[in-house]
Design an enzyme around this catalytic site. Structure first.
Site, mmCIF file in Angstrom:
data_model
loop_
_atom_site.group_PDB
_atom_site.id
_atom_site.type_symbol
_atom_site.label_atom_id
_atom_site.label_comp_id
_atom_site.label_asym_id
_atom_site.label_seq_id
_atom_site.Cartn_x
_atom_site.Cartn_y
_atom_site.Cartn_z
ATOM 1 N N GLU A 103 0.990 -1.161 0.025
ATOM 2 C CA GLU A 103 -0.022 0.024 0.124
ATOM 3 C C GLU A 103 0.859 1.168 0.050
ATOM 4 O OE1 GLU A 103 -3.280 2.268 2.830
ATOM 5 O OE2 GLU A 103 -2.819 0.129 3.126
ATOM 6 N N ASP A 140 -5.641 9.480 9.207
ATOM 7 C CA ASP A 140 -4.403 9.161 9.683
ATOM 8 C C ASP A 140 -4.000 9.718 10.882
ATOM 9 O OD1 ASP A 140 -3.474 7.232 7.467
ATOM 10 O OD2 ASP A 140 -3.331 9.212 6.343
#
Length: 270
Positions: free
Chosen positions: A49, A60
């Site tokens: 990824e 995030d």
């Protein structure tokens, strides 16, 4: 058959779960990140990824936010990601690669052009945290003819209506969020994770891969009993951040190897 689907078939035959590391392109710098991609794949990553640097990565936590900001400072962007994947494919890298990024980056590039360029470069799919499955029809229509997988998130708090949309629109695998919140290292795997994954397996045949908080071989081994794969991001970035420059690749290699060794599923006695 797509590289992602083929990978999960082969892993099942070997009785292994998938190890899916995450690294932002351009971190800690562009040249080093390219070298680290090779190291990560050669050390045992089953799927990679790659993060597309973005100024406001809402899904995030602090670790990935900091790394993404550094990558942006280094000049990395979506064009950099596509070009690096193209170069890696020309060099013979076969590991499936998905880009993780946010809608604005992809819309600014142009979805139709992105589909063409991503397919030509050898990208296998996209993870887009701020794209709800219920609003993804136009994205699916553009990407699917190019065999580009759209990988959606499934959380313990996902409504039944949204969950059905996720499994109908998604392909490749499902990104199952282990806990509510943002990415980041955590000490323990939530006790409710097995029941969440069991419910998910009842509504889809897609592989279930768990992210958010996976950081140790113990976590990998534990989650591997219930899922088809694990996604490791913040912990890997911390390994990079805390390593001396001349030791980064060695430290990353050892870390990835330790995680991959834990993906072997136990053989149960019937």
């Amino acid at each position: 058959m797509s590289r992602i689907k083929d990978t999960f078939i082969k892993l099942k035959e070997r009785n292994e779960g998938a190890l899916i590391p995450y690294i932002p392109v351009g971190y800690p710098d562009i040249e080093c990140s390219e070298n680290l991609i090779h190291t990560i794949c050669e050390s045992g990553a089953d799927i990679l990824e790659l993060g597309v640097p973005y100024a406001d990565p809402l899904a995030d936590g602090p670790t990935i936010q900091e790394a993404s900001a550094q990558a942006l400072t280094n000049g990395a962007n979506l064009y950099t990601c596509i070009n690096i994947v193209r170069k890696l494919r020309h060099e013979g890298l076969e590991t499936p690669i998905v880009l993780m990024g946010y809608c604005n980056s992809f819309l600014a590039y142009g979805l139709n052009q992105l589909a063409v360029d991503a397919s030509e470069a050898g990208i296998d799919g996209f993870i887009i945290p701020d794209l709800p499955s219920t609003m993804s029809n136009s994205w699916v229509e553009v990407f699917r003819p190019f065999d580009l997988d759209l990988i959606f998130f499934l959380a313990p708090t996902t409504t039944e209506e949204r969950a059905l949309s996720v499994v109908q629109k998604g392909s490749g695998f499902l990104y199952c969020i282990s806990v509510n919140g943002v990415t980041g290292e955590r000490k323990n795997i939530p006790s409710e994770l097995p029941s969440f994954l069991k419910h998910a397996s009842n509504i889809t045949d897609l592989p279930l891969c768990v992210g958010f908080g996976i950081s140790t071989p113990g976590h990998v081994s534990e989650v591997n009993e219930y899922a088809d794969g694990v996604i490791v991001g913040s912990a890997l970035i911390n390994v990079i951040k805390n390593s001396k420059p001349e030791q980064i690749e060695e430290e990353v290699m050892q870390y990835i190897q330790s995680l991959k060794a834990a993906t072997k599923k136990p053989i149960r006695n019937l």
